[in-house]
Design a protein around this motif. Structure first.
Motif, mmCIF file in Angstrom:
data_model
loop_
_atom_site.group_PDB
_atom_site.id
_atom_site.type_symbol
_atom_site.label_atom_id
_atom_site.label_comp_id
_atom_site.label_asym_id
_atom_site.label_seq_id
_atom_site.Cartn_x
_atom_site.Cartn_y
_atom_site.Cartn_z
ATOM 1 N N SER A 6 0.858 -1.190 0.000
ATOM 2 C CA SER A 6 0.000 0.000 0.000
ATOM 3 C C SER A 6 0.889 1.233 0.000
ATOM 4 C CB SER A 6 -0.955 -0.004 1.196
ATOM 5 O OG SER A 6 -0.256 0.031 2.410
ATOM 6 N N ASN A 7 0.448 2.200 -0.772
ATOM 7 C CA ASN A 7 1.227 3.410 -0.948
ATOM 8 C C ASN A 7 0.292 4.593 -1.186
ATOM 9 O OD1 ASN A 7 0.326 2.648 -3.475
ATOM 10 N ND2 ASN A 7 2.137 3.395 -4.519
ATOM 11 N N SER A 8 0.864 5.766 -1.361
ATOM 12 C CA SER A 8 0.093 6.978 -1.589
ATOM 13 C C SER A 8 1.003 8.029 -2.225
ATOM 14 C CB SER A 8 -0.455 7.481 -0.244
ATOM 15 O OG SER A 8 -1.305 8.577 -0.417
ATOM 16 N N HIS A 9 0.390 9.111 -2.663
ATOM 17 C CA HIS A 9 1.124 10.258 -3.210
ATOM 18 C C HIS A 9 2.133 9.824 -4.287
ATOM 19 C CE1 HIS A 9 -0.706 12.013 0.320
ATOM 20 N NE2 HIS A 9 -0.411 13.215 -0.171
ATOM 21 N N ASN A 10 1.613 9.169 -5.333
ATOM 22 C CA ASN A 10 2.442 8.718 -6.452
ATOM 23 C C ASN A 10 3.621 7.856 -6.002
ATOM 24 O OD1 ASN A 10 0.845 9.996 -8.398
ATOM 25 N ND2 ASN A 10 1.914 11.940 -8.073
ATOM 26 N N ASP A 11 3.369 7.035 -4.997
ATOM 27 C CA ASP A 11 4.349 6.100 -4.456
ATOM 28 C C ASP A 11 5.496 6.800 -3.717
ATOM 29 O OD1 ASP A 11 4.857 3.405 -3.918
ATOM 30 O OD2 ASP A 11 6.247 3.211 -5.582
ATOM 31 N N TRP A 13 4.963 7.864 -0.701
ATOM 32 C CA TRP A 13 4.716 7.331 0.630
ATOM 33 C C TRP A 13 4.459 5.837 0.473
ATOM 34 C CZ3 TRP A 13 0.410 10.837 3.141
ATOM 35 C CH2 TRP A 13 0.837 12.171 3.166
ATOM 36 N N ARG A 14 5.121 5.033 1.259
ATOM 37 C CA ARG A 14 4.843 3.594 1.268
ATOM 38 C C ARG A 14 4.495 3.182 2.691
ATOM 39 N NH1 ARG A 14 9.659 0.015 0.543
ATOM 40 N NH2 ARG A 14 9.436 -0.327 2.772
ATOM 41 N N PHE A 15 3.357 2.499 2.810
ATOM 42 C CA PHE A 15 2.895 2.075 4.124
ATOM 43 C C PHE A 15 3.212 0.610 4.407
ATOM 44 C CE2 PHE A 15 0.119 5.548 2.738
ATOM 45 C CZ PHE A 15 0.365 6.457 3.753
ATOM 46 N N THR A 16 2.929 -0.261 3.457
ATOM 47 C CA THR A 16 3.158 -1.693 3.668
ATOM 48 C C THR A 16 3.800 -2.320 2.444
ATOM 49 O OG1 THR A 16 0.973 -2.304 2.824
ATOM 50 C CG2 THR A 16 1.146 -1.926 5.198
ATOM 51 N N ALA A 35 12.301 -0.096 -2.370
ATOM 52 C CA ALA A 35 11.523 -1.302 -2.682
ATOM 53 C C ALA A 35 10.097 -0.945 -3.079
ATOM 54 C CB ALA A 35 11.512 -2.257 -1.493
ATOM 55 N N THR A 36 9.591 -1.683 -4.061
ATOM 56 C CA THR A 36 8.216 -1.533 -4.523
ATOM 57 C C THR A 36 7.569 -2.907 -4.554
ATOM 58 O OG1 THR A 36 8.698 -1.888 -6.860
ATOM 59 C CG2 THR A 36 8.915 0.381 -6.037
ATOM 60 N N LYS A 37 6.323 -2.972 -5.005
ATOM 61 C CA LYS A 37 5.670 -4.283 -5.068
ATOM 62 C C LYS A 37 6.313 -5.190 -6.104
ATOM 63 C CE LYS A 37 1.949 -2.891 -8.162
ATOM 64 N NZ LYS A 37 0.503 -2.833 -8.336
ATOM 65 N N VAL A 60 5.647 -8.449 6.734
ATOM 66 C CA VAL A 60 5.173 -7.136 6.314
ATOM 67 C C VAL A 60 6.188 -6.113 6.791
ATOM 68 C CG1 VAL A 60 3.317 -5.429 6.389
ATOM 69 C CG2 VAL A 60 2.753 -7.869 6.526
ATOM 70 N N MET A 61 6.724 -5.351 5.857
ATOM 71 C CA MET A 61 7.660 -4.278 6.163
ATOM 72 C C MET A 61 6.858 -3.011 6.388
ATOM 73 S SD MET A 61 10.984 -3.756 6.373
ATOM 74 C CE MET A 61 11.396 -2.273 7.289
ATOM 75 N N LEU A 62 7.054 -2.418 7.558
ATOM 76 C CA LEU A 62 6.411 -1.168 7.950
ATOM 77 C C LEU A 62 7.518 -0.200 8.349
ATOM 78 C CD1 LEU A 62 3.902 -2.988 10.319
ATOM 79 C CD2 LEU A 62 3.349 -2.088 8.046
#
Length: 173
Positions: A6-11, A13-16, A35-37, A60-62
């Protein structure tokens, strides 16, 4: 590559980021890097390997803060309240949904680089208490009593209980 993402703001920000499994290791680092999906980075690769070597079939990386940077010193000095709040809420929701959650504290000495890293740590420790969280660290704590970052791990080390009450005292001194 990773089915949890899960991410936001055009990647930016990454949450999980992670892989599903019946026994997941939740790892909390400082902030996300590259790192990305679809691709790993050194930290995520080490987290995944340590999880597998220690009987976890998912991870899960947080992070304490969700804004990406390959250098924590390049992060803003002032916290983005939206990023901070959304990140903490997402972490708590994930942990709350997991029976018997195991959380690897893995932020390293650099926690002192930004006040909001320390604030996030304190808030997460308090909020996750009610979810039966089992906190762990990998290898010996640093000289300043911080849990080591995965990039510094040696596979001969083992997970040990992380005394969050004692750690909170070191953060206030």
């Amino acid at each position: 590559m990773y089915d949890i993402y899960s991410n936001s703001h055009n990647d930016l920000w990454r949450f999980t980021l992670g892989k599903s499994g019946s026994r997941k290791l939740f790892t909390i680092g400082l902030n996300p890097s590259t790192a990305t999906k679809d691709k790993s980075d050194t930290t995520v690769a080490k987290v995944e390997d340590a999880a597998q070597r220690n009987g976890f079939n998912g991870f899960v990386m947080l992070n304490l803060y969700p804004i990406r940077s390959t250098d924590y010193n390049a992060l803003p000095v002032e916290v983005d309240p939206e990023a901070f709040s959304e990140n903490i809420n997402r972490i708590e929701a994930l942990i709350a949904a997991e029976p018997n959650p195991v959380v690897w504290a893995a932020w390293g000495e650099s926690i002192r680089a930004r006040d909001y890293f320390v604030t996030a740590t304190k808030e997460l420790i308090e909020r996750l208490k009610k979810h039966g969280t089992c906190w762990q660290h990998f290898g010996p704590l640093t000289k300043s009593a911080h849990p080591r970052h995965p990039s510094r791990l040696q596979y001969a080390w083992a997970f040990k209980e992380f005394d969050t009450n004692q750690y909170l005292q070191t953060l206030t001194t």
